[in-house]
Design an enzyme around this catalytic site. Sequence first.
Site, mmCIF file in Angstrom:
data_model
loop_
_atom_site.group_PDB
_atom_site.id
_atom_site.type_symbol
_atom_site.label_atom_id
_atom_site.label_comp_id
_atom_site.label_asym_id
_atom_site.label_seq_id
_atom_site.Cartn_x
_atom_site.Cartn_y
_atom_site.Cartn_z
ATOM 1 N N GLY A 8 0.768 -1.068 0.096
ATOM 2 C CA GLY A 8 0.004 -0.080 -0.007
ATOM 3 C C GLY A 8 0.846 1.395 -0.028
ATOM 4 N N GLN A 12 -1.896 7.833 1.229
ATOM 5 C CA GLN A 12 -1.547 9.207 1.847
ATOM 6 C C GLN A 12 -0.348 8.700 2.750
ATOM 7 O OE1 GLN A 12 -4.086 10.470 5.055
ATOM 8 N NE2 GLN A 12 -3.269 12.440 4.946
ATOM 9 N N ILE A 35 -0.567 -1.903 -6.171
ATOM 10 C CA ILE A 35 -1.560 -2.524 -7.117
ATOM 11 C C ILE A 35 -1.711 -1.865 -8.070
ATOM 12 C CG2 ILE A 35 -2.738 -3.716 -4.915
ATOM 13 C CD1 ILE A 35 -4.757 -1.679 -4.983
ATOM 14 N N ILE A 55 -2.332 -7.435 -1.461
ATOM 15 C CA ILE A 55 -2.452 -8.031 -0.204
ATOM 16 C C ILE A 55 -3.478 -9.207 -0.110
ATOM 17 C CG2 ILE A 55 -4.241 -6.831 0.988
ATOM 18 C CD1 ILE A 55 -1.979 -6.510 3.194
ATOM 19 N N TYR A 143 -14.938 -0.718 9.093
ATOM 20 C CA TYR A 143 -13.501 -0.372 9.182
ATOM 21 C C TYR A 143 -13.022 -0.506 10.689
ATOM 22 C CZ TYR A 143 -9.483 3.091 9.202
ATOM 23 O OH TYR A 143 -8.156 3.595 9.342
ATOM 24 N N LYS A 147 -10.325 -3.185 11.922
ATOM 25 C CA LYS A 147 -9.291 -2.980 12.894
ATOM 26 C C LYS A 147 -9.114 -3.516 14.337
ATOM 27 C CE LYS A 147 -7.516 0.168 10.001
ATOM 28 N NZ LYS A 147 -6.070 -0.221 9.457
#
Length: 321
Positions: A8, A12, A35, A55, A143, A147
């Site tokens: 990745g 950002q 990717i 991934i 999300y 996590k």
Amino acid sequence: MKNILIIGATGQIGSELTLKLREHYPHGNVVAGYICGANHFGPPLDSGPAEEVDITNAQQIADAVDKYKIDTIYNLAAILSAVAETNPQLAWNVGVGGLYNTLEVAREKGCAVFTPSSIGSFGPSTPADGTPQDTIQRPETIYGVTKVTGELLSDYYARRYGVDTRSVRFPGLISYKTLPGGGTTDYAVDIYYSAVRGETFKCPLKPGTFMDMMYMPDALRAAIEIMEADPSRLVHRNSFNIAAMSFDPEIIYKKICEYVPGFKMEYELDPLRQKIADSWPNSLDDTCAREEWGWKPEFDLDAMTRDMLHHLRKKLGVAND
Ligand code: NAD
Ligand code: SER
């Protein structure tokens, strides 16, 4: 010598962390994993080795690890909070399936792994102010679910297989190089672009919506320092609360107005982002990170604002102060 794979690397954080790690470990290989379909150009891919690493494809991770004798993986692949709500299945496959692939490769080949968690790992039943290191984690977003799962899975691999997994719960990150990837805290980046372009900022969150935020240079330092920390001092592993500043839209707007007089902001609420932000803490307690590995932020809101405006004016070709 360190040989590092960043999965990745064009996002950002990755677009800056890749360069920072190349500077920090000049004698190692710092491999930018990207990717297809994502940005194939730019500094992370042009200034050192780069490999296609999806991934969700364990073989691609293993091949890159073998090819460059990788000892440390920075796993930055994720689908951020707001976008994840539009495709929860993808968010799970990348966030959890991808982490499982990474940890399996790390177990077989002896790599250390850094996988960031987030303020999004908390939910509405978490104490919102001074959120402790060890507390209730019942997030309501996909999300957040990825996590919390990631924190638990990473700790499991450390305990069960001795994989050196470590991480931090990043606050919303503010930076001027690469735009954020579709999160709830993105407004705190977008507001600076509007200020520098002389546009009225349409704020998607209402006044009083407090969240933890951090300037990118502090975040990059945290990602390196946690992986270099003396393991004998670590009581926790996945993941450490880290904090730098907490503000709501009114506070950041007023701070920017000190340097951009006449800057205007209007509220145009985004119900999805507002709901997510309302479920996240106002401010984290990062005492454990400070005590166990010496974490300390350098940028407060004022220092960050001056630096952001200076660099964005340069980037956007607007006369500087
Ligand atoms: P980003 O959205 O900017 O970048 C994510 C990267 O993941 C992109 O380069 C994308 O191409 C890549 N990616 C997506 N699917 C992939 C796949 N299948 N295989 C490989 N790569 C894939 O995100 P970011 O802001 O750089 O975040 C990096 C990590 O830090 C994430 O785990 C994120 O949850 C966490 N984090 C970020 C923030 C923040 O404010 N930026 C805050 C807290 C936590
Ligand atoms: N910046 C991230 C988001 O808003 C926080 O993890 O999704």
